[in-house]
Design an enzyme around this catalytic site. Structure first.
Site, PDB file in Angstrom:
ATOM      1  CG  ASN A  86      -1.590   1.314   1.475  1.00  0.00           C
ATOM      2  OD1 ASN A  86      -2.572   1.648   0.821  1.00  0.00           O
ATOM      3  ND2 ASN A  86      -1.069   2.102   2.416  1.00  0.00           N
ATOM      4  CE1 TYR A 152      -0.492   7.713  -6.815  1.00  0.00           C
ATOM      5  CE2 TYR A 152      -2.094   7.689  -8.601  1.00  0.00           C
ATOM      6  CZ  TYR A 152      -1.745   7.403  -7.294  1.00  0.00           C
ATOM      7  OH  TYR A 152      -2.661   6.804  -6.469  1.00  0.00           O
ATOM      8  CB  ALA A 154       4.462   5.853 -15.513  1.00  0.00           C
ATOM      9  CE  LYS A 156      -0.664   3.961  -7.092  1.00  0.00           C
ATOM     10  NZ  LYS A 156      -0.523   3.078  -5.907  1.00  0.00           N
ATOM     11  CB  ILE A 185     -10.573   6.622  -1.943  1.00  0.00           C
ATOM     12  CG1 ILE A 185     -10.697   5.531  -3.024  1.00  0.00           C
ATOM     13  CG2 ILE A 185     -11.003   6.105  -0.578  1.00  0.00           C
ATOM     14  CD1 ILE A 185     -12.083   4.944  -3.190  1.00  0.00           C
TER      15      ILE A 185
END
Length: 264
Positions: A86, A152, A154, A156, A185
């Site tokens: 995470n 970010y 790329a 993910k 979220i």
């Protein structure tokens, strides 16, 4: 108690999605090693959970730190049944031509290399025990093109493919590898971006078929399912938890109802 007697290592679990997942896993009977870059934050989170839970600081992009967190988990609990990758850092929302290389490298190191490195270090122990579940954090940013979120997005997208590759490689050993791709979220990070005007919550809700933003508990519940025996024949999948955001393709609002004051 879907995770009773399971041992889970959760990275980046001092706050946000990681903390919500740790809380949900504890409720379901798991014993948890909470990792966070900030050791004092990890310690506070583990103390708040109570019971048999523990914490360790460390940077997931540093091999020595990862070795230490895996060893600490094994020394305390004797096994690792679940790994939740995470750990992450926020993007800058700066145009690509103005982004320094250091920014790109840091996001790739934490999100993508960190996921690879912790998985690589935990997997031999799962393989030896003949079971394990790894869940990675991808994102809708790894599916859709989000301008100015270069590194970010790329990272993910890389995590999604890494999930498929590792799931295929380790499936014969009964080690499952899946990913969650959260939409928008309501984490503390997202709330701050809304306050700064970098995310327009009304536009996001109009673009989302369910007309609202998700909450950290929505991600945690999906994590519980993927790590439970109910998902024992599921591996290599990337599950969007986004209220339908990625599926909407019409040139119009996805949600036409009234937007209430509560955004999630």
């Amino acid at each position: 108690m879907q995770l009773e007697n399971k041992v889970a290592l959760i990275t980046g679990a001092g706050s946000g999605l990681g903390l919500a997942t740790a809380q949900a896993f504890a409720r379901e009977g798991a014993r948890i090693m909470i990792n966070d870059l900030r050791e004092e934050v990890a310690c506070h989170a583990a103390s708040a959970l109570g019971g048999e839970h523990a914490s360790i600081g460390g940077d997931v992009s540093r091999e020595a730190d990862v070795d230490a967190m895996v060893r600490a988990t094994l020394d305390r609990y004797g096994r690792i049944d679940i790994l939740i990758n995470n750990a992450g850092v926020p993007d800058s929302f700066v145009p690509t031509v103005d982004q320094p290389l250091e920014h790109w490298q840091r996001l790739i190191d934490i999100h993508l290399t960190g996921t690879y490195l912790v998985s690589k270090k935990v997997a031999p122990h799962m393989i030896a025990q003949g079971s394990g579940s790894i869940v990675n954090l991808s994102s809708i940013a790894g599916v859709l093109g989000l301008p100015v979120r270069t590194a970010y997005s790329a990272a993910k997208a890389g995590i999604s493919m890494l999930t498929r590759v590792l799931g295929c490689e380790w499936g014969p050993h009964n080690v499952r590898v899946n990913a969650i791709a959260p939409g928008y979220i309501l984490t503390p990070m997202t709330e701050e971006l809304i306050r700064e005007g970098k995310i327009d919550s009304d536009r996001v809700r109009r673009r989302t078929p369910m007309g609202k933003l998700g909450r950290p508990e929505d991600i945690a519940e999906a994590m519980i399912f993927l790590c439970s025996d109910r998902a024992r024949f599921i591996t290599t999948v990337i599950i969007p938890v986004d209220g339908g955001y990625c599926a909407w393709g019409a040139p119009s609002d996805a949600y036409t109802g009234e937007l209430t004051g509560a955004i999630g």
